[in-house]
Design an enzyme around this catalytic site. Sequence first.
Site, short mmCIF file in Angstrom:
data_model
loop_
_atom_site.label_atom_id
_atom_site.label_comp_id
_atom_site.label_asym_id
_atom_site.label_seq_id
_atom_site.Cartn_x
_atom_site.Cartn_y
_atom_site.Cartn_z
N LEU A 277 11.33 2.02 6.82
CA LEU A 277 10.74 2.32 5.53
C LEU A 277 11.45 3.57 4.96
O LEU A 277 11.64 4.54 5.69
CB LEU A 277 9.25 2.61 5.70
CG LEU A 277 8.47 2.79 4.41
CD1 LEU A 277 8.19 1.44 3.77
CD2 LEU A 277 7.16 3.51 4.67
N TYR B 294 0.82 -1.22 0.00
CA TYR B 294 0.00 0.00 0.00
C TYR B 294 0.85 1.26 0.00
O TYR B 294 2.07 1.21 0.24
CB TYR B 294 -0.95 0.00 1.20
CG TYR B 294 -0.30 0.37 2.53
CD1 TYR B 294 0.52 -0.54 3.21
CD2 TYR B 294 -0.49 1.63 3.10
CE1 TYR B 294 1.11 -0.20 4.42
CE2 TYR B 294 0.09 1.97 4.32
CZ TYR B 294 0.89 1.05 4.97
OH TYR B 294 1.48 1.39 6.16
N LYS C 235 6.60 -1.83 1.98
CA LYS C 235 5.38 -1.28 2.57
C LYS C 235 4.20 -2.23 2.38
O LYS C 235 3.40 -2.07 1.46
CB LYS C 235 5.09 0.11 1.97
CG LYS C 235 4.19 0.96 2.86
CD LYS C 235 4.28 2.41 2.46
CE LYS C 235 3.25 3.27 3.14
NZ LYS C 235 3.39 3.37 4.58
N GLU D 277 12.13 3.20 13.79
CA GLU D 277 11.18 4.21 13.30
C GLU D 277 9.91 4.14 14.13
O GLU D 277 9.82 3.35 15.08
CB GLU D 277 10.89 3.99 11.81
CG GLU D 277 10.26 2.64 11.53
CD GLU D 277 10.03 2.38 10.04
OE1 GLU D 277 9.88 3.32 9.27
OE2 GLU D 277 9.98 1.19 9.69
N1 PDD Z 1 2.82 5.22 6.97
N2 PDD Z 1 7.53 4.24 8.57
C1 PDD Z 1 6.38 3.53 8.66
C2 PDD Z 1 6.40 2.25 9.41
C3 PDD Z 1 5.21 4.02 8.05
O1 PDD Z 1 4.07 3.28 8.13
C4 PDD Z 1 5.24 5.26 7.36
C5 PDD Z 1 4.03 5.83 6.71
C6 PDD Z 1 6.46 5.96 7.30
C7 PDD Z 1 6.58 7.27 6.58
O2 PDD Z 1 6.51 7.10 5.19
P1 PDD Z 1 5.97 8.26 4.23
O3 PDD Z 1 6.73 9.50 4.59
O4 PDD Z 1 6.31 7.78 2.88
O5 PDD Z 1 4.50 8.39 4.49
C8 PDD Z 1 7.57 5.42 7.91
C9 PDD Z 1 1.58 5.62 6.37
C10 PDD Z 1 1.32 7.08 6.39
C11 PDD Z 1 0.46 4.77 6.97
O6 PDD Z 1 0.74 3.62 7.26
O7 PDD Z 1 -0.67 5.24 7.12
#
Ligand code: PDD
Length: 281
Positions: free
Chosen positions: A205, A33, A147, A180
């Site tokens: 990620l 996703y 992801k 993270e």
């Molecule tokens: N999640 N690390 C994790 C584990 C995440 O789930 C996310 C983002 C990020 C940040 O990634 P980005 O900057 O590309 O959104 C880092 C999304 C927002 C979610 O799961 O809803």
Amino acid sequence: MSNFIYVDGQYYRKDNARVFVNDRGYQFGDSVYEVVLFRNNIFYDFEDHIHRLRRSLKSLDFNLNKSDKVLFLICKYLIKLNKISFGSVYIQVSRGVFDRDHSFNKMKLSPVLVIITKNNKTDFLRNATGINAITLNDTRWKYPDIKTTQLLPNVLAKTEANRKNAEEAIFLDDKGFVTEGSSSNVWILDNNDNLFTRNLDGSILPGITRKTIFECAKLNQIKIIEKKFTQKELYNAKEVFISSASSFVTPVNRVDNKKIGNGEVGFFSKILRKTYFEIFE
Ligand code: PDD
């Protein structure tokens, strides 16, 4: 109001949108996703998100037979249908539908694309007042750089944070270094005003917002060091913030009930949050 949802080629009213019980995303978390922020008619970093989506698909050995352009047009149409001015699109691709079996070897599968929009509260745009976070052991699988929707450890961690009056859980690896957040990347500012974020060593990620913050930092002449840091360094930081497509740049005022700096939103977090929105507009 997000009234319409895209499922596998069609737009449905929310109450009528369905996936099959034999969808591998539903049964095995066999899906990937993305979440893309949308504001003032602009998708933030759309291409980078789709690029990461394709990378996740490739890592798990499946493919989505739709061009970037088509994906963009579906997202744009859905945003229009749902009258979103500030929000996000959630894009999920599952491997497909088939009688339940762990192995997908020789299965004839056609990936299922689902897109859902979400409205953000406009007051989120103002300077965030900051959140509380807790730390927890990172119990995720060995590929958190992909992801996927296999998010149980993240779900449990965020729930535990909420139960402890915090909004984010920050994971620690088995050596005590921060990886993270449960749904965000984590940043600290040390007392020499250097900004630290963990290097892309496969244990986090590669956040798209994280990448854009490099640009924001450059514009503000802030030095970034990509290096892992410990829980102690997190506690002793001058500032802490998290980043993601849904939290943008969100300051962290307390970790495990300990004040970060003076416990208030710091200057650098504020500046970076502001620049993050300005950069697209
Ligand atoms: N999640 N690390 C994790 C584990 C995440 O789930 C996310 C983002 C990020 C940040 O990634 P980005 O900057 O590309 O959104 C880092 C999304 C927002 C979610 O799961 O809803």
